[in-house]
Motif scaffolding. Structure first.
Motif, PDB file in Angstrom:
ATOM      1  N   UNK A 140     -29.739 -21.336 -16.604  1.00 35.91           N
ATOM      2  CA  UNK A 140     -29.179 -21.979 -15.447  1.00 35.91           C
ATOM      3  C   UNK A 140     -28.286 -21.124 -14.579  1.00 35.91           C
ATOM      4  N   UNK A 141     -28.150 -19.843 -14.893  1.00 37.04           N
ATOM      5  CA  UNK A 141     -27.330 -18.974 -14.055  1.00 37.04           C
ATOM      6  C   UNK A 141     -27.870 -17.547 -14.086  1.00 37.04           C
ATOM      7  N   UNK A 142     -27.419 -16.742 -13.129  1.00 40.87           N
ATOM      8  CA  UNK A 142     -27.852 -15.364 -13.071  1.00 40.87           C
ATOM      9  C   UNK A 142     -27.223 -14.563 -14.200  1.00 40.87           C
ATOM     10  N   UNK A 143     -28.047 -13.838 -14.942  1.00 37.18           N
ATOM     11  CA  UNK A 143     -27.577 -13.070 -16.097  1.00 37.18           C
ATOM     12  C   UNK A 143     -27.761 -11.583 -15.832  1.00 37.18           C
ATOM     13  N   UNK A 144     -26.712 -10.802 -15.997  1.00 34.15           N
ATOM     14  CA  UNK A 144     -26.784  -9.361 -15.786  1.00 34.15           C
ATOM     15  C   UNK A 144     -27.359  -8.681 -17.019  1.00 34.15           C
ATOM     16  N   UNK A 145     -28.428  -7.912 -16.816  1.00 32.86           N
ATOM     17  CA  UNK A 145     -29.073  -7.158 -17.887  1.00 32.86           C
ATOM     18  C   UNK A 145     -29.061  -5.685 -17.497  1.00 32.86           C
ATOM     19  N   UNK A 146     -28.546  -4.850 -18.369  1.00 32.55           N
ATOM     20  CA  UNK A 146     -28.513  -3.410 -18.126  1.00 32.55           C
ATOM     21  C   UNK A 146     -29.341  -2.708 -19.183  1.00 32.55           C
ATOM     22  N   UNK A 202     -35.856  -0.480 -27.718  1.00 31.15           N
ATOM     23  CA  UNK A 202     -37.301  -0.300 -27.619  1.00 31.15           C
ATOM     24  C   UNK A 202     -37.588   1.193 -27.519  1.00 31.15           C
ATOM     25  N   UNK A 203     -38.619   1.656 -28.202  1.00 30.50           N
ATOM     26  CA  UNK A 203     -39.003   3.062 -28.124  1.00 30.50           C
ATOM     27  C   UNK A 203     -40.423   3.171 -27.594  1.00 30.50           C
ATOM     28  N   UNK A 204     -40.641   4.174 -26.716  1.00 31.35           N
ATOM     29  CA  UNK A 204     -41.967   4.403 -26.152  1.00 31.35           C
ATOM     30  C   UNK A 204     -42.088   5.876 -25.780  1.00 31.35           C
ATOM     31  N   UNK A 205     -43.077   6.553 -26.355  1.00 29.40           N
ATOM     32  CA  UNK A 205     -43.372   7.957 -26.030  1.00 29.40           C
ATOM     33  C   UNK A 205     -42.145   8.860 -26.156  1.00 29.40           C
ATOM     34  N   UNK A 206     -41.324   8.639 -27.165  1.00 30.33           N
ATOM     35  CA  UNK A 206     -40.152   9.477 -27.375  1.00 30.33           C
ATOM     36  C   UNK A 206     -38.920   9.052 -26.594  1.00 30.33           C
ATOM     37  N   UNK A 207     -39.042   8.040 -25.775  1.00 30.86           N
ATOM     38  CA  UNK A 207     -37.899   7.495 -25.032  1.00 30.86           C
ATOM     39  C   UNK A 207     -37.330   6.298 -25.794  1.00 30.86           C
ATOM     40  N   UNK A 208     -36.026   6.151 -25.707  1.00 32.42           N
ATOM     41  CA  UNK A 208     -35.358   4.992 -26.281  1.00 32.42           C
ATOM     42  C   UNK A 208     -34.673   4.224 -25.151  1.00 32.42           C
ATOM     43  N   UNK A 209     -34.931   2.934 -25.098  1.00 32.63           N
ATOM     44  CA  UNK A 209     -34.320   2.075 -24.082  1.00 32.63           C
ATOM     45  C   UNK A 209     -33.512   1.006 -24.795  1.00 32.63           C
ATOM     46  N   UNK A 210     -32.256   0.871 -24.418  1.00 35.96           N
ATOM     47  CA  UNK A 210     -31.396  -0.145 -25.026  1.00 35.96           C
ATOM     48  C   UNK A 210     -31.057  -1.209 -23.990  1.00 35.96           C
ATOM     49  N   UNK A 211     -30.898  -2.422 -24.463  1.00 30.36           N
ATOM     50  CA  UNK A 211     -30.639  -3.581 -23.609  1.00 30.36           C
ATOM     51  C   UNK A 211     -29.233  -4.091 -23.854  1.00 30.36           C
ATOM     52  N   UNK A 212     -28.483  -4.249 -22.776  1.00 25.40           N
ATOM     53  CA  UNK A 212     -27.145  -4.829 -22.857  1.00 25.40           C
ATOM     54  C   UNK A 212     -27.091  -6.033 -21.930  1.00 25.40           C
ATOM     55  N   UNK A 213     -26.517  -7.127 -22.411  1.00 29.17           N
ATOM     56  CA  UNK A 213     -26.430  -8.349 -21.618  1.00 29.17           C
ATOM     57  C   UNK A 213     -27.181  -9.481 -22.293  1.00 29.17           C
ATOM     58  N   UNK A 214     -26.836 -10.703 -21.924  1.00 28.78           N
ATOM     59  CA  UNK A 214     -27.426 -11.887 -22.541  1.00 28.78           C
ATOM     60  C   UNK A 214     -27.987 -12.823 -21.482  1.00 28.78           C
ATOM     61  N   UNK A 215     -29.062 -13.496 -21.844  1.00 32.39           N
ATOM     62  CA  UNK A 215     -29.666 -14.491 -20.965  1.00 32.39           C
ATOM     63  C   UNK A 215     -28.918 -15.812 -21.120  1.00 32.39           C
ATOM     64  N   UNK A 216     -28.489 -16.362 -20.006  1.00 27.86           N
ATOM     65  CA  UNK A 216     -27.758 -17.622 -20.008  1.00 27.86           C
ATOM     66  C   UNK A 216     -28.510 -18.610 -19.134  1.00 27.86           C
TER      67      UNK A 216
END
Length: 308
Positions: free
Chosen positions: A197-203, A181-195
């Motif tokens: 019924x359980x806690x999912x780690x998103x970085x 995702x890009x916003x105002x010159x910043x780039x944000x990347x997402x690592x991790x998957x939604x699973x």
């Protein structure tokens, strides 16, 4: 079809097929006035019916555990700043005025379009039990407003209500699934998957001009706040930040880690608020959770309420 008939058809469509599947709308008219105060007996009936099952995600109900979210503003026009007002009433029927502070605020107010393409996270002011926020909704159509709060002495709640903005409405398609995702010159990347019924780690990793941002600023007691919403019914889901500024182990970027609990497969929208150089920005993603494996137990109450 006259305007009144169109409005009736439109609102019925919302109740049946939810935001992502809405057909192209037409003049929706003014927002309906806030409902009248219930009688003492009716209030008790409503409260009894508004105790959510433990596995019901937050934000799907206007009333829960005796608490009710009531909009007081009846008319919103697109693009016009409006002093939007609402109140939260408690089990006794009176306005709630005593709240626990969570993430530096007594109440968090989130407003999203039903097609999940616009998002606002704001903090209204309370006086005499009435909350007020200057709200500008950019386009006609249907929006969902969430009040995220914890009354003193009670568990946290997320209550939701629909808000309609007059005008011709053409819902947008859900943005495609992606990890950048890009916003105002910043780039944000997402690592991790939604699973489901359980806690999912998103970085989420923040960079600017190709360089990692290592001096994120605390915003509401954290380096980032993540709101997760399920496409279709806009269920408001439980998200935990990992660590906190000043705890001696949480770095000020570039990575911000969360743990999200999703109850089902399907598409979700993720909205990350982060602060850098004195400005709060929002990065957004569409993420997809794989269907829950056969035999997976139903999610527990841990998935009930959003905590951004």
């Amino acid at each position: 079809m006259n305007a009144a008939a169109k409005l009736g058809t439109y609102v019925l469509g919302l109740a049946v097929i939810f935001g992502g599947a809405l057909g192209v709308g037409s003049a929706v008219g003014e927002v309906a006035p806030a409902p009248a105060e219930e009688s003492h007996g009716a209030a008790h009936s409503t409260e009894a019916a508004a105790v959510a099952p433990e596995d019901t995600p937050g934000g799907l109900q206007v009333s829960e555990n005796g608490y009710t979210l009531t909009p007081l503003t009846s008319t919103i026009r697109p693009g016009e700043p409006t002093d939007f007002q609402f109140k939260v009433t408690g089990p006794g029927g009176g306005p709630v005025t005593d709240y626990q502070v969570q993430h530096d605020k007594k109440l968090h107010f989130i407003v999203v379009s039903r097609d999940l393409t616009t998002f606002q996270h704001v903090h209204p002011a309370e006086a005499g039990g009435v909350w007020t926020i200057k709200l500008t909704l950019p386009e006609p159509g249907a929006y969902r407003a969430f009040a995220d709060f914890a009354p003193t002495g009670a568990d946290g709640l997320t209550l939701g209500t629909d808000v309609l903005v007059a005008g011709d409405y053409a819902p947008k398609a859900l943005p495609p699934v992606g990890r950048t995702s890009t916003v105002d010159g910043y780039t944000v990347t997402l690592d991790g998957d939604l699973i489901p019924g359980q806690s999912s780690k998103l970085t989420l990793k923040v960079s600017k001009d190709g360089k990692p941002v290592t001096d994120l600023q605390p915003y509401l007691g954290a380096y980032g706040h993540l709101v997760a919403l399920r496409a279709g019914d806009l269920a408001y889901l439980h998200v935990h930040p990992d660590g906190a500024p000043g705890d001696g182990k949480t770095a000020a970027g570039p990575e911000i880690t969360f743990y999200a609990e999703v109850p089902s497969g399907g598409d979700y929208r993720l909205f990350l608020d982060f602060q850098h150089a004195g400005t709060v920005r929002t990065a957004d993603f569409t993420a997809q959770a794989a269907p829950a494996p056969a035999g997976t137990p139903a999610p527990t109450s841990a998935t009930t309420h959003g905590e951004h």
